[in-house]
Design a protein around this motif. Structure first.
Motif, PDB file in Angstrom:
ATOM      1  N   ARG A 425      14.086  13.143 -42.943  1.00 56.79           N
ATOM      2  CA  ARG A 425      14.781  12.860 -43.132  1.00 56.79           C
ATOM      3  C   ARG A 425      15.492  12.662 -41.276  1.00 56.79           C
ATOM      4  O   ARG A 425      15.644  13.852 -40.842  1.00 56.79           O
ATOM      5  CB  ARG A 425      15.373  12.608 -43.863  1.00 56.79           C
ATOM      6  CG  ARG A 425      14.972  12.668 -45.032  1.00 56.79           C
ATOM      7  CD  ARG A 425      16.332  13.056 -46.490  1.00 56.79           C
ATOM      8  NE  ARG A 425      15.765  12.036 -47.669  1.00 56.79           N
ATOM      9  CZ  ARG A 425      14.988  12.949 -48.593  1.00 56.79           C
ATOM     10  NH1 ARG A 425      14.555  14.046 -48.426  1.00 56.79           N
ATOM     11  NH2 ARG A 425      13.926  12.150 -50.139  1.00 56.79           N
ATOM     12  N   GLY A 430      19.522   4.896 -37.073  1.00 56.67           N
ATOM     13  CA  GLY A 430      18.755   3.755 -38.512  1.00 56.67           C
ATOM     14  C   GLY A 430      17.520   2.406 -38.024  1.00 56.67           C
ATOM     15  O   GLY A 430      17.865   2.392 -36.958  1.00 56.67           O
ATOM     16  N   MET A 431      16.993   2.131 -38.679  1.00 53.01           N
ATOM     17  CA  MET A 431      16.447   0.708 -38.361  1.00 53.01           C
ATOM     18  C   MET A 431      16.784  -0.637 -38.898  1.00 53.01           C
ATOM     19  O   MET A 431      17.502  -0.758 -40.238  1.00 53.01           O
ATOM     20  CB  MET A 431      14.710   0.974 -38.903  1.00 53.01           C
ATOM     21  CG  MET A 431      13.920   2.103 -38.233  1.00 53.01           C
ATOM     22  SD  MET A 431      12.351   2.358 -39.006  1.00 53.01           S
ATOM     23  CE  MET A 431      11.869   4.323 -38.488  1.00 53.01           C
ATOM     24  N   TYR A 471       9.351   3.050 -44.125  1.00 55.85           N
ATOM     25  CA  TYR A 471      10.136   3.697 -43.634  1.00 55.85           C
ATOM     26  C   TYR A 471      11.301   3.183 -44.463  1.00 55.85           C
ATOM     27  O   TYR A 471      11.624   1.884 -44.670  1.00 55.85           O
ATOM     28  CB  TYR A 471      10.001   2.747 -41.853  1.00 55.85           C
ATOM     29  CG  TYR A 471       8.749   3.628 -41.287  1.00 55.85           C
ATOM     30  CD1 TYR A 471       9.489   5.310 -40.249  1.00 55.85           C
ATOM     31  CD2 TYR A 471       7.768   3.042 -41.003  1.00 55.85           C
ATOM     32  CE1 TYR A 471       8.202   5.602 -40.359  1.00 55.85           C
ATOM     33  CE2 TYR A 471       6.797   3.766 -41.051  1.00 55.85           C
ATOM     34  CZ  TYR A 471       6.676   4.687 -39.916  1.00 55.85           C
ATOM     35  OH  TYR A 471       5.796   4.741 -39.215  1.00 55.85           O
ATOM     36  N   PRO A 473      15.638   3.327 -45.391  1.00 56.02           N
ATOM     37  CA  PRO A 473      17.384   3.595 -44.843  1.00 56.02           C
ATOM     38  C   PRO A 473      17.537   5.507 -45.593  1.00 56.02           C
ATOM     39  O   PRO A 473      17.161   5.008 -46.681  1.00 56.02           O
ATOM     40  CB  PRO A 473      17.584   2.256 -45.862  1.00 56.02           C
ATOM     41  CG  PRO A 473      17.056   2.204 -46.519  1.00 56.02           C
ATOM     42  CD  PRO A 473      15.766   2.366 -46.270  1.00 56.02           C
ATOM     43  N   ASN A 474      17.970   5.784 -44.424  1.00 57.82           N
ATOM     44  CA  ASN A 474      18.546   6.945 -45.181  1.00 57.82           C
ATOM     45  C   ASN A 474      20.575   7.420 -45.760  1.00 57.82           C
ATOM     46  O   ASN A 474      20.545   5.923 -45.240  1.00 57.82           O
ATOM     47  CB  ASN A 474      17.957   7.822 -44.350  1.00 57.82           C
ATOM     48  CG  ASN A 474      18.418   9.863 -44.775  1.00 57.82           C
ATOM     49  OD1 ASN A 474      18.562  10.014 -46.127  1.00 57.82           O
ATOM     50  ND2 ASN A 474      18.669  10.445 -44.062  1.00 57.82           N
ATOM     51  N   THR A 479      17.373   7.510 -40.930  1.00 58.97           N
ATOM     52  CA  THR A 479      15.380   6.784 -41.132  1.00 58.97           C
ATOM     53  C   THR A 479      15.021   7.652 -42.306  1.00 58.97           C
ATOM     54  O   THR A 479      14.978   9.221 -42.214  1.00 58.97           O
ATOM     55  CB  THR A 479      15.159   6.364 -39.857  1.00 58.97           C
ATOM     56  OG1 THR A 479      15.953   5.091 -39.131  1.00 58.97           O
ATOM     57  CG2 THR A 479      13.414   5.565 -40.816  1.00 58.97           C
TER      58      THR A 479
END
Length: 500
Positions: A425, A430-431, A471, A473-474, A479
């Motif tokens: 983490r 982020g993506m 992958y 989202p955190n 990410t």
């Protein structure tokens, strides 16, 4: 002498063929013989008020209008034959071969419907047709040939197709030893083949390499077995061309080997950079301390405590260099390893040693939550370790961005839905969107000058081990890279508890 009228009535009452009598005009049921009542499960009195839609299947082709039209055609043309699916009282349908015939009686014309249940016949016919069609397709599309060998493995007889596979004719191949045409694996006189054929243990799989006059190679594969007929035991080889399959397997093996090479090359590149960077500090410090000792030794008075202190510091720095080298050697100790039972937790801990070195030089803290238990998987220690390093380094590059406020990397291992998992983490940018398909084509890289090759290699390694990389989202930002690998059935050897 003709049978009496009562005898005809008894025949109709005792026949196994169902008979329904319909009024020609209204098509109402006037009478049914016992066989028809048994098939429908109704009494005669229950049958009489029924209409076509009450006693026919629900499919469109058996609707009431079609049944009435069929009976009417018998009125017009004298008779009409049709496959009709009736429905019994219990709701089951049965297919019949039915013939409707116009009969002119004293009280007026009627339609006599004779029918018999053909459901089992149709089912058997469909099954036989399926088997026949399947055999026909096999015979049409098969590329197998037959070779009959004598006890010395010389060709006694050969089918034209088999001769064509060898690039010759049956006449030219008669009496030729099979292995004179190409190398067989296993050899026909090997203990394995002899034992199985002499002991009648079954067939033996044979693969043969044929090199043609033009230099091209053809691969044939087949089953060699003993066939007994008329008291004679013959060696029969069924062969087919498997050149495309063999070439595919070889290309696949090359790609697998190349993947391992790239992965290990990448791993060793990381190790070389770590060694160059990390060993430089203790070696430079040792050089400085040695220079200081030389300066003190050249002075008029020598301070023993200063010398001792300098030597201790040199020893400390050299010990640190030795620890770094030992860690690298331990990490790549199975550089040519094959798949073995391993502990994912132990591999993650070994990988985190190098991740922490990378993180420390960037001022990033690494937090690891690794349970004190084994996560047994079947895999290659070096390759799985390289996946962990690749993903962690990718996260470190993101964390090191000026826009990332939280300079922390969190790594956790555990089980999830029957798999051994690693969660990596970060709280970076982020993506955007779903990167899974972009990763598969090598188009994703968070770095401006990055090609994403490390992530692609990681995906291939994990997929080859039967796992996946996701992958996600955190929260609140960043990410999560989740690596999932199948748990092994047997537990890995226990290991001492480690902290970190």
């Amino acid at each position: 002498m003709f049978p009496a009228r009562r005898d005809f009535e008894q025949m109709i009452l005792n026949t196994g063929t169902g008979i329904l009598i319909h009024e020609a005009g209204s098509k109402n049921i006037l009478w049914a013989n016992p066989a028809a009542c048994r098939m429908f499960g109704f009494t005669l009195e229950e049958l009489k008020p029924l209409k076509a839609h009450h006693m026919s299947a629900q499919e469109r082709q058996y609707r009431r209008e079609v049944g009435v039209a069929w009976l009417q055609s018998a009125v017009v043309y004298g008779s009409s034959r049709k496959q009709w699916k009736y429905r019994a009282k219990d709701g089951t349908d049965f297919l019949t071969d039915a013939r409707a015939t116009l009969v002119r009686c004293e009280d007026g014309p009627v339609i006599m419907v004779e029918f018999r249940n053909i459901s089992e016949e149709v089912e058997l016919q469909e099954e036989l047709s399926w088997v026949s069609d399947s055999l026909q397709r096999i015979m049409t599309h098969t590329s197998a040939g037959l070779v009959v060998l004598d006890d010395d493995n010389c060709i006694d007889d050969i089918s034209p197709l088999a001769a064509q596979l060898f690039g010759s004719t049956p006449a030219a191949l008669s009496g030729v030893h099979l292995e004179d045409l190409g190398r067989c694996d296993p050899r026909l006189n090997s203990d394995q083949v002899v034992a199985r054929l002499d002991g009648r243990a079954g067939s033996v799989s044979i693969q043969q390499e044929i090199i043609k006059d033009d230099g091209t190679t053809v691969w044939l594969a087949g089953e060699l077995e003993i066939v007994a007929h008329d008291g004679i035991r013959s060696r029969v080889l069924t062969i087919r061309d498997v050149t495309d399959r063999v070439e595919w397997e070889r290309r696949n093996a090359y790609q697998e080997a190349n993947l391992q090479y790239l992965s290990r090359y990448h791993a060793m590149g990381d190790m070389a950079m770590i060694l160059a960077h990390e060993l430089g500090q203790p070696l430079a410090a040792s050089t400085n301390y040695l220079s200081g000792l030389k300066a003190r030794l050249s002075a008029e008075t020598v301070d023993a405590r200063s010398l001792e202190y300098g030597m201790d510091q040199i020893e400390k720095q050299l010990r640190r260099a030795a620890d770094i080298v030992t860690s690298v050697k331990r990490y790549v100790r199975r550089i040519e390893s094959t798949t073995t039972l391993m502990d994912l937790n132990e591999t993650v801990e070994e990988s985190l040693y190098f991740v922490r070195l990378r993180a420390a030089e960037r001022g990033i803290r690494v937090f690891a939550e690794i349970p004190d238990r084994t996560l047994s998987i079947q895999g290659e220690n070096v390759l799985i370790g390289q996946v962990i390093i690749n993903l962690c380094v990718n996260a470190l590059d993101e964390i090191a961005q000026p826009t990332t406020e939280v300079k922390e990397l969190a790594v956790e291992t555990g089980e999830d839905d029957g798999s051994a998992c690693v969660w990596i983490r970060d709280q970076g940018r982020g993506m955007t969107g779903v990167p899974a398909d972009r990763l598969a084509t090598g188009a994703f890289s968070a770095k401006q000058d990055g090609s994403g090759i490390g992530l692609i290699i990681s995906e291939h390694i994990v997929e080859r081990h039967g796992g996946t990389i996701e992958y996600l989202p955190n929260e609140p930002s960043g990410t999560i890279a989740k690596v999932s690998l199948p748990l092994a059935d047997a537990p890995a050897p226990s290991r001492p508890a480690k902290t970190g």
